[in-house]
Design a protein around this motif. Sequence first.
Motif, PDB file in Angstrom:
ATOM      1  N   UNK A  79       0.862  -1.183   0.000  1.00  0.00           N
ATOM      2  CA  UNK A  79       0.000   0.000   0.000  1.00  0.00           C
ATOM      3  C   UNK A  79       0.896   1.230   0.000  1.00  0.00           C
ATOM      4  N   UNK A  80       0.760   2.051  -1.048  1.00  0.00           N
ATOM      5  CA  UNK A  80       1.578   3.246  -1.179  1.00  0.00           C
ATOM      6  C   UNK A  80       0.746   4.490  -0.879  1.00  0.00           C
ATOM      7  N   UNK A  81       1.242   5.308   0.024  1.00  0.00           N
ATOM      8  CA  UNK A  81       0.678   6.639   0.233  1.00  0.00           C
ATOM      9  C   UNK A  81       1.295   7.521  -0.850  1.00  0.00           C
TER      10      UNK A  81
ATOM     11  N   UNK B 277       5.730   3.562   1.231  1.00  0.00           N
ATOM     12  CA  UNK B 277       5.027   2.340   1.600  1.00  0.00           C
ATOM     13  C   UNK B 277       4.429   2.498   2.996  1.00  0.00           C
ATOM     14  N   UNK B 278       3.108   2.346   3.079  1.00  0.00           N
ATOM     15  CA  UNK B 278       2.423   2.494   4.369  1.00  0.00           C
ATOM     16  C   UNK B 278       2.076   1.151   4.995  1.00  0.00           C
TER      17      UNK B 278
ATOM     18  N   UNK C  39       9.428  -2.728   2.591  1.00  0.00           N
ATOM     19  CA  UNK C  39       8.972  -2.648   3.971  1.00  0.00           C
ATOM     20  C   UNK C  39       8.312  -1.289   4.195  1.00  0.00           C
ATOM     21  N   UNK C  40       7.577  -1.179   5.264  1.00  0.00           N
ATOM     22  CA  UNK C  40       6.908   0.074   5.605  1.00  0.00           C
ATOM     23  C   UNK C  40       7.950   1.189   5.745  1.00  0.00           C
ATOM     24  N   UNK C  41       7.676   2.317   5.120  1.00  0.00           N
ATOM     25  CA  UNK C  41       8.585   3.460   5.163  1.00  0.00           C
ATOM     26  C   UNK C  41       9.466   3.608   3.941  1.00  0.00           C
ATOM     27  N   UNK C  42       9.531   2.578   3.103  1.00  0.00           N
ATOM     28  CA  UNK C  42      10.333   2.669   1.881  1.00  0.00           C
ATOM     29  C   UNK C  42       9.751   3.709   0.929  1.00  0.00           C
TER      30      UNK C  42
ATOM     31  N   UNK D  56      -2.682   3.764  -3.142  1.00  0.00           N
ATOM     32  CA  UNK D  56      -2.813   2.779  -4.202  1.00  0.00           C
ATOM     33  C   UNK D  56      -2.114   1.490  -3.791  1.00  0.00           C
ATOM     34  N   UNK D  57      -2.713   0.350  -4.131  1.00  0.00           N
ATOM     35  CA  UNK D  57      -2.098  -0.948  -3.880  1.00  0.00           C
ATOM     36  C   UNK D  57      -1.392  -1.427  -5.147  1.00  0.00           C
ATOM     37  N   UNK D  58      -0.132  -1.837  -4.987  1.00  0.00           N
ATOM     38  CA  UNK D  58       0.686  -2.283  -6.113  1.00  0.00           C
ATOM     39  C   UNK D  58       1.268  -3.659  -5.803  1.00  0.00           C
ATOM     40  N   UNK D  59       1.108  -4.634  -6.707  1.00  0.00           N
ATOM     41  CA  UNK D  59       1.784  -5.918  -6.496  1.00  0.00           C
ATOM     42  C   UNK D  59       3.301  -5.737  -6.503  1.00  0.00           C
ATOM     43  N   UNK D  60       3.978  -6.437  -5.631  1.00  0.00           N
ATOM     44  CA  UNK D  60       5.433  -6.347  -5.559  1.00  0.00           C
ATOM     45  C   UNK D  60       6.072  -6.786  -6.879  1.00  0.00           C
ATOM     46  N   UNK D  61       5.515  -7.805  -7.486  1.00  0.00           N
ATOM     47  CA  UNK D  61       6.004  -8.302  -8.775  1.00  0.00           C
ATOM     48  C   UNK D  61       4.819  -8.530  -9.703  1.00  0.00           C
ATOM     49  N   UNK D  62       4.955  -8.088 -10.956  1.00  0.00           N
ATOM     50  CA  UNK D  62       3.934  -8.363 -11.954  1.00  0.00           C
ATOM     51  C   UNK D  62       4.585  -8.327 -13.333  1.00  0.00           C
ATOM     52  N   UNK D  63       3.930  -8.948 -14.315  1.00  0.00           N
ATOM     53  CA  UNK D  63       4.524  -9.067 -15.644  1.00  0.00           C
ATOM     54  C   UNK D  63       4.582  -7.723 -16.360  1.00  0.00           C
ATOM     55  N   UNK D  64       3.583  -6.876 -16.159  1.00  0.00           N
ATOM     56  CA  UNK D  64       3.548  -5.577 -16.816  1.00  0.00           C
ATOM     57  C   UNK D  64       3.492  -4.477 -15.768  1.00  0.00           C
TER      58      UNK D  64
END
Length: 307
Positions: free
Chosen positions: A31-33, A81-82, A92-95, A113-121
Amino acid sequence: MKAVVYEKYGPPNVLNLIEVKKPVPVGNEILVKVSATTVTSGDTRLRSSNFPPLAWLIIRLMFGLFKPKKKILGHEFSGIVEAIGKDVIKYKVGDEVIGTTTMLPTGSYTEYICIPENRKKGVLAFKPKAINFNEAAALPVGGMTALFLLQKAKLTKDQSVLIYGASGSVGSYAVQIAKAYGATVTAVCSSSNFDMVKLLGADAVVDYQIRDYYKMDQRFDIVFDAVGKTSKSKASNILIKDGRFTSVKSLTIPRHQHMNKVCELVEEGKLKPFINKTFPLSDIVEAHKYVDKGRKRGNVVIEIIKQ
């Protein structure tokens, strides 16, 4: 949380700032602020559905035939990263991070916004420490596009490169990347932007309003169309034998290695996002109106957290 949504295609005033539910990260999501995002040409085209006739139907089928499927625009972002899902390993949180929203169900015109750590695109990376959040938000799309296309054109040291539309977002990155690789750069733009592109490293400048670049006597190894407004047939007049033409109109597939290289150039002091204007999220309509004029230089940033 606040987010900018649009329920129909049209002019900038179809964008509305409203309250929506804050997402919760699961699995490999972070979860990104969001600190900042941008208004790219891709955002304005999707908002207005302004595409060439041959591409219009295909794009509408992808993004919504009668109304937008993806109701929140925004192609790139910077933030902190929240929270993280239980399967996240790298972050990790705070990155501090940057990334793109490619193939996600929502864009970056939002506070979270929520972002997958790894994704194809799409990409996600640590924010370069050498730049602030506003600058970092403008880095992924333009920076990776410029690098991808220059590498596709087989850019090497000591080549001569002409960049058409050098004062735009992609063009401003292309000038700096070509110089970082050791090329000699001729920038084509309006005379009002000469000082800007020289500051970015251009060795020579040409005013497209006065002189047709393809009628020059000089020959180039690469002609880079950074705004999609010229053609290979015109560029061929000034290319050396086996010279290469590349354009933002062609398919680009930037990957994590491109993002990593762009960040590396930033940390080395060889690349810096050029910010033309900054707007708060509440002025998103005005920001789109400004970009619609087609005269922006570099990047237009939407500041979500005051820097």
